[in-house]
Design a protein around this motif. Sequence first.
Motif, short mmCIF file in Angstrom:
data_model
loop_
_atom_site.label_atom_id
_atom_site.label_comp_id
_atom_site.label_asym_id
_atom_site.label_seq_id
_atom_site.Cartn_x
_atom_site.Cartn_y
_atom_site.Cartn_z
N SER A 101 0.87 -1.17 0.00
CA SER A 101 0.00 0.00 0.00
C SER A 101 0.91 1.22 0.00
N TYR A 102 0.45 2.27 -0.65
CA TYR A 102 1.28 3.46 -0.81
C TYR A 102 0.53 4.70 -0.34
N VAL A 103 1.31 5.69 0.07
CA VAL A 103 0.78 7.03 0.29
C VAL A 103 1.63 7.98 -0.53
N ILE A 104 0.97 8.78 -1.34
CA ILE A 104 1.68 9.79 -2.12
C ILE A 104 0.82 11.05 -2.14
N GLY A 105 1.41 12.14 -1.72
CA GLY A 105 0.63 13.37 -1.58
C GLY A 105 -0.46 13.16 -0.55
N ASN A 106 -1.69 13.47 -0.91
CA ASN A 106 -2.82 13.26 -0.02
C ASN A 106 -3.66 12.07 -0.46
N GLU A 107 -3.03 11.11 -1.13
CA GLU A 107 -3.75 9.97 -1.67
C GLU A 107 -3.19 8.66 -1.13
N VAL A 108 -4.08 7.75 -0.77
CA VAL A 108 -3.71 6.39 -0.38
C VAL A 108 -3.98 5.48 -1.57
N VAL A 109 -2.96 4.70 -1.95
CA VAL A 109 -3.07 3.81 -3.11
C VAL A 109 -2.93 2.38 -2.62
N MET A 110 -3.94 1.57 -2.86
CA MET A 110 -3.94 0.17 -2.41
C MET A 110 -3.47 -0.74 -3.54
N GLY A 111 -2.55 -1.63 -3.24
CA GLY A 111 -2.16 -2.66 -4.18
C GLY A 111 -1.00 -2.28 -5.08
N ALA A 112 -0.48 -3.30 -5.77
CA ALA A 112 0.65 -3.12 -6.69
C ALA A 112 0.14 -2.56 -8.01
N VAL A 113 -0.04 -1.26 -8.07
CA VAL A 113 -0.65 -0.62 -9.24
C VAL A 113 0.32 -0.49 -10.40
N GLY A 114 1.62 -0.68 -10.15
CA GLY A 114 2.61 -0.65 -11.23
C GLY A 114 3.34 0.68 -11.37
N TYR A 115 4.42 0.60 -12.11
CA TYR A 115 5.30 1.76 -12.30
C TYR A 115 4.58 2.95 -12.93
N ASP A 116 3.86 2.71 -14.02
CA ASP A 116 3.25 3.82 -14.76
C ASP A 116 2.29 4.62 -13.88
N ALA A 117 1.45 3.92 -13.11
CA ALA A 117 0.46 4.61 -12.27
C ALA A 117 1.15 5.45 -11.20
N LEU A 118 2.17 4.89 -10.56
CA LEU A 118 2.88 5.63 -9.52
C LEU A 118 3.66 6.80 -10.11
N ASN A 119 4.32 6.56 -11.22
CA ASN A 119 5.12 7.62 -11.84
C ASN A 119 4.23 8.78 -12.31
N GLU A 120 3.04 8.45 -12.78
CA GLU A 120 2.11 9.50 -13.20
C GLU A 120 1.73 10.41 -12.03
N LYS A 121 1.53 9.80 -10.85
CA LYS A 121 1.18 10.58 -9.67
C LYS A 121 2.38 11.43 -9.21
N ILE A 122 3.58 10.87 -9.32
CA ILE A 122 4.78 11.63 -8.95
C ILE A 122 4.94 12.84 -9.87
N ASP A 123 4.79 12.62 -11.18
CA ASP A 123 4.89 13.73 -12.13
C ASP A 123 3.84 14.80 -11.85
N ALA A 124 2.63 14.35 -11.52
CA ALA A 124 1.56 15.31 -11.24
C ALA A 124 1.88 16.15 -10.01
N LEU A 125 2.44 15.51 -8.99
CA LEU A 125 2.82 16.26 -7.79
C LEU A 125 3.90 17.29 -8.10
N LEU A 126 4.86 16.90 -8.92
CA LEU A 126 5.93 17.82 -9.27
C LEU A 126 5.42 19.00 -10.10
N ASN A 127 4.44 18.73 -10.97
CA ASN A 127 3.99 19.75 -11.91
C ASN A 127 2.75 20.51 -11.45
N CYS A 128 1.88 19.83 -10.66
CA CYS A 128 0.61 20.45 -10.31
C CYS A 128 0.36 20.52 -8.80
N ASP A 129 1.30 19.97 -8.02
CA ASP A 129 1.18 19.97 -6.56
C ASP A 129 0.01 19.15 -6.08
N GLN A 130 -0.46 18.20 -6.88
CA GLN A 130 -1.47 17.23 -6.48
C GLN A 130 -1.33 15.99 -7.36
#
Length: 262
Positions: free
Chosen positions: A230-259
């Motif tokens: 299970s993961y926490v990124i920003g203000n979101e809890v992510v359940m399960g092994a969602v994979g690289y693309d899904a996590l990387n998309e959220k990281i990019d969004a945080l860097l670019n949009c602060d969410q």
Amino acid sequence: MTNSLQTIRPLYPPVLMRILSICALLLSLLALPASAQDRDRAEIEKIVREYLLANPEVIAEALTELDRREKEAAEAARLQTLTDSADILFNSTRQVVLGNPEGSVTLVEFFDYNCGYCKRAHGDMVKLIEGNPDLKVVLKEFPVLGQGSVEAAQVAVAVNSVAPEKYADFHEELLLSRGQANQASALEAASSVGIAEEDLLAAMKTDEAGQTIEEVYALANRLGLTGTPSYVIGNEVVMGAVGYDALNEKIDALLNCDQTTC
């Protein structure tokens, strides 16, 4: 003057309004004298029964609405926990940090050494760290798959105490090893990366391992986590092994949009 049911009518589907009307009728019985309640109870019960038999879809729709509200409440509780527990979630002195300790984006992973999905997700984590120099990764020992997992986590806490600079190598060695993770296999993994077993056994006699794991259990419980990873990124809890693309998309969004979504 409009009554209360008329006031809230736009907020609910018609079917739920019918349920509310019935509930209001039943509640009105409570305000009647006992004799009146006894006299009218059978009639009200008959009305409710006949209505539900004629409209069985009402029950399904009501349950769907109840489920939606429960999920909405659970998500609100998670968001509140992320705010209230931010310090212990992101900056606990008992956690392990990989990647950039000063990174502007933090990804927290709750994992178990016996979790097959965690093993498969490890490559995603390595790739995320390599591709995002501004990423801080926090690892939380969350042993939920039996006594062996607890034993492995206890050794891991000792590794972080005795030789934190070797934790990443130990973590990968144990997580990707075959067979059941337990104290024996964890000590073997630690030995393979150059950590003396006697040092770990001495560290394991302290209360640090138990306190670290209990801290994570309490945090996971407040967040409603039931499995790994299970993961926490920003203000979101992510359940399960969602994979690289899904996590990387959220990281990019945080860097670019602060969410986590732009």
